[in-house]
Design an enzyme around this catalytic site. Structure first.
Site, PDB file in Angstrom:
ATOM      1  N   ASP A  49       1.251   2.368   4.021  1.00  0.00           N
ATOM      2  CA  ASP A  49       0.373   3.499   3.719  1.00  0.00           C
ATOM      3  C   ASP A  49       0.193   4.385   4.942  1.00  0.00           C
ATOM      4  O   ASP A  49       0.272   5.613   4.850  1.00  0.00           O
ATOM      5  CB  ASP A  49      -0.981   2.980   3.238  1.00  0.00           C
ATOM      6  CG  ASP A  49      -1.928   4.096   2.812  1.00  0.00           C
ATOM      7  OD1 ASP A  49      -1.653   4.754   1.796  1.00  0.00           O
ATOM      8  OD2 ASP A  49      -2.947   4.306   3.504  1.00  0.00           O
ATOM      9  N   ASP A  70       0.831  -1.199   0.000  1.00  0.00           N
ATOM     10  CA  ASP A  70       0.000   0.000   0.000  1.00  0.00           C
ATOM     11  C   ASP A  70       0.875   1.262   0.000  1.00  0.00           C
ATOM     12  O   ASP A  70       1.734   1.437   0.858  1.00  0.00           O
ATOM     13  CB  ASP A  70      -0.894  -0.022   1.246  1.00  0.00           C
ATOM     14  CG  ASP A  70      -2.151   0.820   1.095  1.00  0.00           C
ATOM     15  OD1 ASP A  70      -2.058   1.896   0.482  1.00  0.00           O
ATOM     16  OD2 ASP A  70      -3.201   0.406   1.608  1.00  0.00           O
ATOM     17  N   THR A  77      -6.883   3.403  -2.342  1.00  0.00           N
ATOM     18  CA  THR A  77      -6.630   2.006  -1.976  1.00  0.00           C
ATOM     19  C   THR A  77      -7.660   1.038  -2.547  1.00  0.00           C
ATOM     20  O   THR A  77      -7.309   0.050  -3.191  1.00  0.00           O
ATOM     21  CB  THR A  77      -6.586   1.874  -0.440  1.00  0.00           C
ATOM     22  OG1 THR A  77      -5.467   2.613   0.039  1.00  0.00           O
ATOM     23  CG2 THR A  77      -6.454   0.422  -0.018  1.00  0.00           C
TER      24      THR A  77
END
Length: 562
Positions: free
Chosen positions: A322, A55, A96
């Protein structure tokens, strides 16, 4: 008679030669409608496909931190697999949920319907979350599991593998984030598991998949791993003085954990968990990736993945990268250390797969769901154009436009995700033309600070853009769900705090991500050829010799396949 017998013998021998050649030839994918036909090969069957999504990983992290990586993680994949160095997302928005969906469906929001993580539902008149589903209950906790992939309108490569095997074989999705586990695993998954933070600290699921957690999941949750990770101290893996690829540890462009006065190492996790949501803290530190690896290994053993006569699929998403990027930015020591530690987790995973499944029995791909922009305030400090989009000022600006031209400030229902949703009931009540209202707004908002492009839904429906940023916007536009006016901020302009970073645009800093294929039936090599992210699913389809997802618009990356 002898001549006739000789002719028959020669002909039969020739046919046998052709048959032998056909059965041992290398794979040659041939596109035919939505089915990719691959000639038979003598390569061993792939017993397990491993999809790894990191991510918020920019492509340049492979290069930037290369010397800090060991030989068994990223370097092993890059050097022994096929490294595609010019892979991009070909749509807006780069979020995402959209990224994971596009990877596994082989198409963009135009077809698969996941247009953001959260978006305004113009039918229900409220904001919705991509995987929320009140039809199902939580499994493994009291909340957090009312989820399913029902908003995703097309099949995934994981669905197609199940269909091709008459629902034999297993598919499992794993991540810290619910959406990153659910959407890749598809509609037919055996299970998807995600981490519930707060005071829970366990991997949970939904009754969409099961009524009770398998015993191996319960055992894992009871093992105390999550608690153990949070009773440690997060310090740099190597001496911090060697972290020369990133900014000084204490700088003004990084966010803070609650309870810390500076964004600096070391981090006393046992103390920080008290003020940062307890188990939520694990999401924003490298340990979130480590426990994801632990759980993936437990799943492979617990479900006997790669051990049956069928091909299994495990979709793993590393979410903590992320969270760290959002908080600290792309040039932080914390981010560098997170990738150094992720490299160790990947090495551990690959070694585990070698032993548990077999070196020539699994195929893995690694990519990212989006990248990220340099912290705009940092760019400003270097006199590089960048900025922050003021959403509240923009809303006032739009309402003043409608008041000026149509004598009403009630024509806009919602503004979110750089889209404007009009109040159709009010427009009809005032006997206005919705397309005229849309066009006036699109024409006028271009004068607002930091708006770079604006376009109406009607234009996106009636005009085909063949290049540029509007083509990318068009690929992310879904006629049924998207807004009436769409706009694009200036480069390096975000709606975010002045510390940390974010993503979502169609600019190269958000679109350029790594893609490496590795393992069974994959060549060794590298390429600078451009490929869109939607080419992953058809490539895996070709590898497995199955039909592509039913909305697929990508094409097979032939050069990676043996």
């Amino acid at each position: 008679m002898k001549k006739l017998f000789l002719l028959i013998f020669v002909g039969f021998t020739f046919i046998q030669c052709i048959a032998v050649k056909s059965s041992t030839t290398t794979a040659t994918p041939v596109k035919n409608s939505n089915v990719t036909v691959v000639e038979k090969t003598n390569q061993p069957k792939t017993k397990l496909v491993v999809g790894v999504v990191v991510d918020q990983m920019r492509y340049d992290y492979l290069v930037k931190f290369y010397d800090k990586y060991g030989d068994g993680g990223f370097k092993r994949l890059m050097n022994d697999g096929y490294n595609l160095k010019n892979v991009h997302y070909n749509y807006i928005p780069t979020y995402t949920a959209v990224g994971h969906t596009s990877i596994y469906t082989g198409t963009t929001p135009v077809n698969h319907g996941i247009i953001s993580n959260n978006w305004y539902d113009k039918y229900e008149k409220k904001s919705i979350y991509c995987v929320d589903d009140a039809s199902y209950q939580t499994v493994g906790a009291n909340s957090g599991g009312n989820k399913s992939p029902h908003r995703m309108l097309t099949t995934t490569i994981t669905d197609q593998l199940h269909l091709a095997q008459n629902m034999k074989g297993k598919t499992i999705g794993i991540a810290i984030k619910d959406r990153s586990a659910i959407l890749p695993a598809g509609h037919t998954a055996n299970a998807a598991y995600w981490f519930e933070g707060g005071d829970v600290g366990k991997f949970i699921s939904s009754t969409f998949y099961m009524n009770n957690l398998p015993s191996w999941v319960t055992d894992f949750n009871n093992s105390g791993k999550a608690n153990n990770y949070l009773n440690e101290t997060w310090d740099t893996y190597y001496d911090i003085s060697t972290y020369t690829e990133t900014l000084p540890d204490n700088n003004e462009f990084e966010g803070l954990f609650k309870g810390k006065n500076t964004p600096t190492f070391p981090y006393n996790l046992a103390e920080l968990r008290k003020t940062n949501g307890n188990y939520n803290l694990i999401k924003g530190i490298p340990a979130g990736n480590s426990i994801t690896t632990d759980f993936a290994e437990a799943a492979i053993i617990g479900e006997n993945l790669g051990k049956s006569d069928y091909t299994d699929f495990i979709a793993i998403s590393y979410s903590s990268t992320d969270y760290v990027g959002h908080q600290f930015g792309v040039n932080a020591k914390e981010l560098e250390d997170t990738y150094i530690r992720l490299d160790k987790d990947l090495e551990r995973l690959l070694n585990f797969l070698d032993t548990q499944v077999g070196k020539n029995k699994y195929t893995l791909f690694l990519t990212a769901d989006h990248a990220a922009v340099q912290v705009p305030s940092y760019l400003n400090s270097l006199k590089i154009p960048a900025g922050y989009f003021n959403a509240s000022e923009f809303e006032d600006y739009v309402n003043n436009i409608t008041l000026k031209y149509f004598n009403s400030s009630d024509l806009v229902e919602d503004i979110s995700n750089y889209q404007i949703f009009l109040n159709k009931d009010k427009i009809r009540e005032l006997n206005l033309d919705v397309h005229k209202v849309s066009q006036v707004i699109a024409d006028e908002i271009i004068s607002f600070e930091n708006v770079y492009k604006s376009v109406t839904a009607l234009t996106l429906q009636s005009t085909s853009f063949s290049s540029g940023i509007l083509q990318i916007l068009q690929k992310g536009y879904n006629q049924k769900f998207s807004g009436d006016v769409l706009f694009i901020p200036n480069p390096s302009t975000v709606t975010y705090s002045k510390t940390g970073t974010t993503h979502g645009s169609g600019y190269i800093y958000d679109t350029h991500v790594p893609l490496i294929f590795y393992g069974n039936n994959i060549k060794q090599g590298k390429s600078d050829v451009y490929y869109p992210i939607v080419d992953i699913a058809p490539t895996i389809s070709s590898l497995l010799n199955i039909t592509e997802p039913n909305g697929c618009t990508g094409t097979t990356i032939i050069e990676v396949l043996k």
